[in-house]
Design a protein around this motif. Sequence first.
Motif, PDB file in Angstrom:
ATOM      1  N   SER A 153       8.448  26.088 -41.194  1.00  0.00           N
ATOM      2  CA  SER A 153       8.354  25.253 -39.999  1.00  0.00           C
ATOM      3  C   SER A 153       7.792  26.047 -38.823  1.00  0.00           C
ATOM      4  CB  SER A 153       9.729  24.689 -39.639  1.00  0.00           C
ATOM      5  OG  SER A 153      10.206  23.832 -40.654  1.00  0.00           O
ATOM      6  N   MET A 154       8.113  27.329 -38.765  1.00  0.00           N
ATOM      7  CA  MET A 154       7.650  28.164 -37.652  1.00  0.00           C
ATOM      8  C   MET A 154       6.127  28.211 -37.588  1.00  0.00           C
ATOM      9  SD  MET A 154       8.615  32.150 -36.831  1.00  0.00           S
ATOM     10  CE  MET A 154       7.748  32.854 -38.254  1.00  0.00           C
ATOM     11  N   ILE A 155       5.467  28.493 -38.710  1.00  0.00           N
ATOM     12  CA  ILE A 155       3.999  28.586 -38.634  1.00  0.00           C
ATOM     13  C   ILE A 155       3.349  27.205 -38.638  1.00  0.00           C
ATOM     14  CG2 ILE A 155       4.012  30.898 -39.621  1.00  0.00           C
ATOM     15  CD1 ILE A 155       2.720  29.679 -42.166  1.00  0.00           C
ATOM     16  N   ASP A 156       3.989  26.209 -39.284  1.00  0.00           N
ATOM     17  CA  ASP A 156       3.463  24.845 -39.199  1.00  0.00           C
ATOM     18  C   ASP A 156       3.374  24.427 -37.725  1.00  0.00           C
ATOM     19  OD1 ASP A 156       3.390  24.720 -41.958  1.00  0.00           O
ATOM     20  OD2 ASP A 156       5.074  23.327 -42.151  1.00  0.00           O
ATOM     21  N   TYR A 157       4.442  24.685 -36.981  1.00  0.00           N
ATOM     22  CA  TYR A 157       4.463  24.320 -35.571  1.00  0.00           C
ATOM     23  C   TYR A 157       3.456  25.143 -34.773  1.00  0.00           C
ATOM     24  CZ  TYR A 157       5.675  24.148 -30.693  1.00  0.00           C
ATOM     25  OH  TYR A 157       5.583  24.026 -29.323  1.00  0.00           O
ATOM     26  N   THR A 158       3.401  26.431 -35.011  1.00  0.00           N
ATOM     27  CA  THR A 158       2.552  27.313 -34.202  1.00  0.00           C
ATOM     28  C   THR A 158       1.084  26.904 -34.270  1.00  0.00           C
ATOM     29  OG1 THR A 158       4.107  29.148 -34.473  1.00  0.00           O
ATOM     30  CG2 THR A 158       1.856  29.715 -33.871  1.00  0.00           C
ATOM     31  N   VAL A 159       0.608  26.580 -35.464  1.00  0.00           N
ATOM     32  CA  VAL A 159      -0.785  26.146 -35.608  1.00  0.00           C
ATOM     33  C   VAL A 159      -0.996  24.788 -34.951  1.00  0.00           C
ATOM     34  CG1 VAL A 159      -2.549  25.460 -37.274  1.00  0.00           C
ATOM     35  CG2 VAL A 159      -1.203  27.522 -37.674  1.00  0.00           C
ATOM     36  N   TRP A 160      -0.065  23.869 -35.184  1.00  0.00           N
ATOM     37  CA  TRP A 160      -0.161  22.502 -34.652  1.00  0.00           C
ATOM     38  C   TRP A 160      -0.073  22.484 -33.136  1.00  0.00           C
ATOM     39  CZ3 TRP A 160       3.719  19.586 -32.179  1.00  0.00           C
ATOM     40  CH2 TRP A 160       3.487  18.211 -32.085  1.00  0.00           C
ATOM     41  N   ALA A 161       0.760  23.328 -32.559  1.00  0.00           N
ATOM     42  CA  ALA A 161       1.002  23.311 -31.115  1.00  0.00           C
ATOM     43  C   ALA A 161      -0.272  23.579 -30.323  1.00  0.00           C
ATOM     44  CB  ALA A 161       2.067  24.332 -30.744  1.00  0.00           C
ATOM     45  N   GLY A 162      -1.089  24.489 -30.814  1.00  0.00           N
ATOM     46  CA  GLY A 162      -2.300  24.837 -30.091  1.00  0.00           C
ATOM     47  C   GLY A 162      -3.280  23.698 -29.975  1.00  0.00           C
ATOM     48  N   ASP A 163      -3.224  22.755 -30.901  1.00  0.00           N
ATOM     49  CA  ASP A 163      -4.144  21.605 -30.886  1.00  0.00           C
ATOM     50  C   ASP A 163      -3.520  20.359 -30.278  1.00  0.00           C
ATOM     51  OD1 ASP A 163      -6.128  23.091 -32.192  1.00  0.00           O
ATOM     52  OD2 ASP A 163      -5.295  22.597 -34.165  1.00  0.00           O
ATOM     53  N   ASN A 164      -2.256  20.456 -29.854  1.00  0.00           N
ATOM     54  CA  ASN A 164      -1.552  19.262 -29.391  1.00  0.00           C
ATOM     55  C   ASN A 164      -0.840  19.461 -28.056  1.00  0.00           C
ATOM     56  OD1 ASN A 164      -1.522  17.025 -31.707  1.00  0.00           O
ATOM     57  ND2 ASN A 164      -1.516  19.061 -32.663  1.00  0.00           N
ATOM     58  N   ASP A 165      -1.348  20.377 -27.254  1.00  0.00           N
ATOM     59  CA  ASP A 165      -0.836  20.572 -25.896  1.00  0.00           C
ATOM     60  C   ASP A 165       0.667  20.813 -25.882  1.00  0.00           C
ATOM     61  OD1 ASP A 165      -1.141  20.827 -23.144  1.00  0.00           O
ATOM     62  OD2 ASP A 165      -0.711  18.714 -22.765  1.00  0.00           O
ATOM     63  N   ARG A 166       1.127  21.644 -26.803  1.00  0.00           N
ATOM     64  CA  ARG A 166       2.524  22.030 -26.861  1.00  0.00           C
ATOM     65  C   ARG A 166       2.650  23.542 -26.661  1.00  0.00           C
ATOM     66  NH1 ARG A 166       3.444  17.710 -25.532  1.00  0.00           N
ATOM     67  NH2 ARG A 166       4.434  16.021 -26.681  1.00  0.00           N
ATOM     68  N   THR A 167       3.848  24.001 -26.398  1.00  0.00           N
ATOM     69  CA  THR A 167       4.085  25.416 -26.145  1.00  0.00           C
ATOM     70  C   THR A 167       3.773  26.250 -27.387  1.00  0.00           C
ATOM     71  OG1 THR A 167       5.839  24.915 -24.552  1.00  0.00           O
ATOM     72  CG2 THR A 167       5.826  27.132 -25.529  1.00  0.00           C
ATOM     73  N   VAL A 168       2.818  27.146 -27.254  1.00  0.00           N
ATOM     74  CA  VAL A 168       2.513  28.079 -28.342  1.00  0.00           C
ATOM     75  C   VAL A 168       3.399  29.311 -28.145  1.00  0.00           C
ATOM     76  CG1 VAL A 168       0.739  29.535 -29.404  1.00  0.00           C
ATOM     77  CG2 VAL A 168       0.148  27.253 -28.540  1.00  0.00           C
ATOM     78  N   PRO A 169       4.130  29.723 -29.172  1.00  0.00           N
ATOM     79  CA  PRO A 169       4.991  30.895 -28.998  1.00  0.00           C
ATOM     80  C   PRO A 169       4.186  32.141 -28.662  1.00  0.00           C
ATOM     81  CG  PRO A 169       4.857  30.253 -31.313  1.00  0.00           C
ATOM     82  CD  PRO A 169       4.206  29.161 -30.530  1.00  0.00           C
ATOM     83  N   VAL A 170       4.847  33.073 -27.991  1.00  0.00           N
ATOM     84  CA  VAL A 170       4.186  34.335 -27.644  1.00  0.00           C
ATOM     85  C   VAL A 170       4.406  35.393 -28.719  1.00  0.00           C
ATOM     86  CG1 VAL A 170       4.295  33.883 -25.171  1.00  0.00           C
ATOM     87  CG2 VAL A 170       6.163  35.154 -26.276  1.00  0.00           C
ATOM     88  N   ALA A 171       5.376  35.180 -29.591  1.00  0.00           N
ATOM     89  CA  ALA A 171       5.665  36.143 -30.653  1.00  0.00           C
ATOM     90  C   ALA A 171       6.456  35.444 -31.755  1.00  0.00           C
ATOM     91  CB  ALA A 171       6.455  37.339 -30.119  1.00  0.00           C
ATOM     92  N   LEU A 172       6.321  35.972 -32.975  1.00  0.00           N
ATOM     93  CA  LEU A 172       6.968  35.389 -34.142  1.00  0.00           C
ATOM     94  C   LEU A 172       7.756  36.451 -34.900  1.00  0.00           C
ATOM     95  CD1 LEU A 172       3.943  33.329 -35.565  1.00  0.00           C
ATOM     96  CD2 LEU A 172       5.782  32.495 -34.071  1.00  0.00           C
ATOM     97  N   GLY A 173       8.860  36.020 -35.516  1.00  0.00           N
ATOM     98  CA  GLY A 173       9.636  36.901 -36.381  1.00  0.00           C
ATOM     99  C   GLY A 173       9.788  36.273 -37.755  1.00  0.00           C
ATOM    100  N   PHE A 174       9.382  37.000 -38.782  1.00  0.00           N
ATOM    101  CA  PHE A 174       9.472  36.539 -40.167  1.00  0.00           C
ATOM    102  C   PHE A 174      10.583  37.326 -40.865  1.00  0.00           C
ATOM    103  CE2 PHE A 174       5.182  35.765 -38.776  1.00  0.00           C
ATOM    104  CZ  PHE A 174       4.717  34.650 -39.470  1.00  0.00           C
ATOM    105  N   MET A 175      11.744  36.712 -41.048  1.00  0.00           N
ATOM    106  CA  MET A 175      12.829  37.377 -41.767  1.00  0.00           C
ATOM    107  C   MET A 175      12.774  36.930 -43.231  1.00  0.00           C
ATOM    108  SD  MET A 175      16.062  37.584 -39.136  1.00  0.00           S
ATOM    109  CE  MET A 175      16.688  39.020 -40.058  1.00  0.00           C
ATOM    110  N   THR A 176      12.042  37.698 -44.024  1.00  0.00           N
ATOM    111  CA  THR A 176      11.755  37.430 -45.432  1.00  0.00           C
ATOM    112  C   THR A 176      10.843  36.223 -45.592  1.00  0.00           C
ATOM    113  OG1 THR A 176      14.032  38.169 -45.914  1.00  0.00           O
ATOM    114  CG2 THR A 176      12.682  37.442 -47.760  1.00  0.00           C
ATOM    115  N   GLY A 177       9.590  36.409 -45.199  1.00  0.00           N
ATOM    116  CA  GLY A 177       8.585  35.420 -45.524  1.00  0.00           C
ATOM    117  C   GLY A 177       8.295  35.458 -47.019  1.00  0.00           C
ATOM    118  N   GLY A 178       7.669  34.406 -47.518  1.00  0.00           N
ATOM    119  CA  GLY A 178       7.328  34.326 -48.941  1.00  0.00           C
ATOM    120  C   GLY A 178       6.255  33.282 -49.152  1.00  0.00           C
TER     121      GLY A 178
END
Length: 253
Positions: A153-178
């Motif tokens: 959900s974190m990266i789904d939102y981050t990509v979508w936010a930039g194209d939909n006038d929403r807050t883009v995070p300034v930093a991300l934390g991946f605790m065991t991505g896969g």
Amino acid sequence: MIALFALAACSSSNPPLETAVPNPAPTTAPSPDPTPGPGDAEVVTLTTRDDVSLEADFYAADGTGGPAFVLLHMIPPGNDRGNWPASFISALSEEGWAVLALDRRGAGNSGGNATEAYTGPSGKYDVEAATLFLADRGYGDVAIIGASNGTTSMIDYTVWAGDNDRTVPVALGFMTGGNYTESQTEMSTVPQLPSVFTFSTAERAWSEDQRDLDPGTWSFQEYDGGAHGTRMFDAKPDVTADLVGFFGGVLAE
């Protein structure tokens, strides 16, 4: 007034996304880290753009306009916002950062379908609701930490936010991505934000594969004998200081 718009699906034919790790039970026991817990949380209710009611614990910071964190727990419904140790939330709060620990849809006291938290478009709407809440409360920069398939959900939102006038995070934390992280969104399409990857030696493969995408602002923190997602806090308590140190460096800039 807050204007909130409204590992794989578990079935006999589709195995869970997190097949490499057993579906974890909620982590509610406190971390052995002796750091005192945070102050009392304000329990808040958010409504997503698709009309799902979400519950969250909100820890305000002194003053407004400063940074805030959104914490996304491991796969629902077997996990909820209780995965995040009080000592970790306290460590973030002591830096002057606000914290919103969310029950993703289908988890804890939130409504909705758990499978939709990490498949299709709906998971990013949970994150949108969280960032809109923080903006309404007057906070500025937002960082997101996702644990296990919370990273989906974190990266789904981050990509979508930039194209939909929403807050883009300034930093991300991946605790065991896969591989589940990229169920809907490829890492190559994610904005090149400062990011930290925490992972055990046993689950290093996916995180290490991301090094070719590193814009020079990513940190890879491997823990021999570590554990999956937010279980890392108990297995390797130093992860708290490591995460605070990383985000402190980013948010101080």
